[in-house]
Design an enzyme around this catalytic site. Structure first.
Site, PDB file in Angstrom:
ATOM      1  N   SER A 103       0.838  -1.198   0.000  1.00 43.11           N
ATOM      2  CA  SER A 103       0.000   0.000   0.000  1.00 43.11           C
ATOM      3  C   SER A 103       0.876   1.253   0.000  1.00 43.11           C
ATOM      4  CB  SER A 103      -0.961  -0.042   1.194  1.00 43.11           C
ATOM      5  OG  SER A 103      -1.889   1.005   1.138  1.00 43.11           O
ATOM      6  N   HIS A 212      -8.325   1.092  -0.379  1.00 37.29           N
ATOM      7  CA  HIS A 212      -8.277   0.143  -1.494  1.00 37.29           C
ATOM      8  C   HIS A 212      -9.668  -0.363  -1.871  1.00 37.29           C
ATOM      9  CE1 HIS A 212      -3.993   0.394  -1.339  1.00 37.29           C
ATOM     10  NE2 HIS A 212      -4.022   0.133  -0.055  1.00 37.29           N
TER      11      HIS A 212
END
Length: 317
Positions: A103, A212
């Site tokens: 991430s 996400h």
């Protein structure tokens, strides 16, 4: 300062891993203060607009839990560790064959691969963190880790919830036994309860953002503008991207990969396999705060050595 966490081999070919938001903790910059790499803190502060020294040294957990504060803090701490690793062990650094980041950690990986400069990486992380924090404030969400079942089992639970009108998605596939879901708090909590009924373990994460997932789409505009103004160099080693678990060299296509990453699943389990099986990494090195990623290597590739780069012990006056 490389501590062997799992196994050992001669002359390993390293894949270096950089952590994402969630590993931050108060005082995590203290071990690096006084090292030659500490000058990075001033560089990141100027580029990002945050007082990074304060965040790394004196901020409390509540302050660090803010999305924008957490991201710039973890990014900087990771770069400090990467800089000191290369300074202390240039022989090992020369054996790094690829990098990846979970991430937020993908931006640390892009700087480590010299696809992004430190200043550009810091500016992008600052813009990304602010945009995500504002999006979460306007449309709060939730995330939960579901453990004990394959990703296909979790996907089936998510699809069942979506058929009933729930706003829910798979956000991270971290290992064969851990998948993270994201969406509305109601949907996350209901699906977590369904997972428990199916014999799976779950943990609702202490976040207010559905990272996400399509919940982050409003943040894409600000991040997209920043990405368009950023130059992406050729780079020195491949970076395996979160969104497709494929090896990429530097170049302008990273604008699209970074934009997609904001709203797409992190394919971390696949990423680790690509690093080992396609890029021939024979050992993994977790660089940055904590040892979360070294642990995920053990769960995905138990036969492969996974090390972590340890912070020095802080010097007392």
């Amino acid at each position: 300062m490389v501590a062997h966490v799992h196994g050992s081999i001669a002359e390993p070919r390293y894949a270096v891993l950089f952590p994402g938001q969630g590993v931050q903790r108060p005082g995590m910059g203290e071990p690096w203060r006084g090292t030659p790499s500490w000058e990075l803190v001033d560089s990141v502060s100027r580029a990002s607009g945050f007082d990074v020294a304060e965040l790394l040294l004196t901020a409390d957990q509540e302050t660090l839990s803010r999305t924008d504060h957490a991201q710039i803090s973890v990014f900087t701490a990771s770069l400090l560790a990467w800089s000191e690793f290369r300074r202390h062990d240039p022989h090992a650094a020369a054996r790094v064959v690829a990098v990846a980041g979970h991430s937020l950690g993908e931006y640390s990986a892009l700087v480590a691969a010299e696809v992004l400069s430190v200043a550009d990486g810091a500016w992008l992380v600052g813009e990304r963190g602010r945009a995500m924090a504002e999006t979460a404030r306007r449309r709060p969400g939730a995330m939960a880790a579901v453990m004990g079942g394959a990703v296909e089992q979790v996907e089936a639970l998510v699809e069942a919830a979506r058929r009933d009108g729930a706003e829910l998605w798979v956000a991270n596939h971290n290992s064969p036994q851990q998948t993270v879901i994201a969406g509305s708090r109601t949907a996350v909590e209901a699906t977590a309860a369904s997972a428990a009924e199916a014999g799976l373990r779950y943990s609702v994460l202490p976040v207010t953002a559905a990272c996400h997932s399509p919940y982050m789409e409003p943040a894409g505009a600000a991040l997209g503008r920043a990405l368009e103004l950023t130059g992406f160099a050729t780079g020195t080693v491949p970076v395996v991207a979160n969104v497709d678990a494929r090896a990429h060299h530097g170049g302008s296509h990273w604008r699209e990969l970074c934009a997609r990453q904001l709203v797409s699943r992190v394919r971390w389990a696949d990423t680790l396999h690509v690093l080992h099986e396609e890029l021939d990494a024979t050992a993994f090195l977790d660089i940055g705060p904590g040892s979360t990623l070294a642990g995920l290597v053990r769960r995905n590739l138990p036969e492969i050595p996974s090390d972590r780069f340890k912070a020095p012990v802080p010097q007392t006056a």
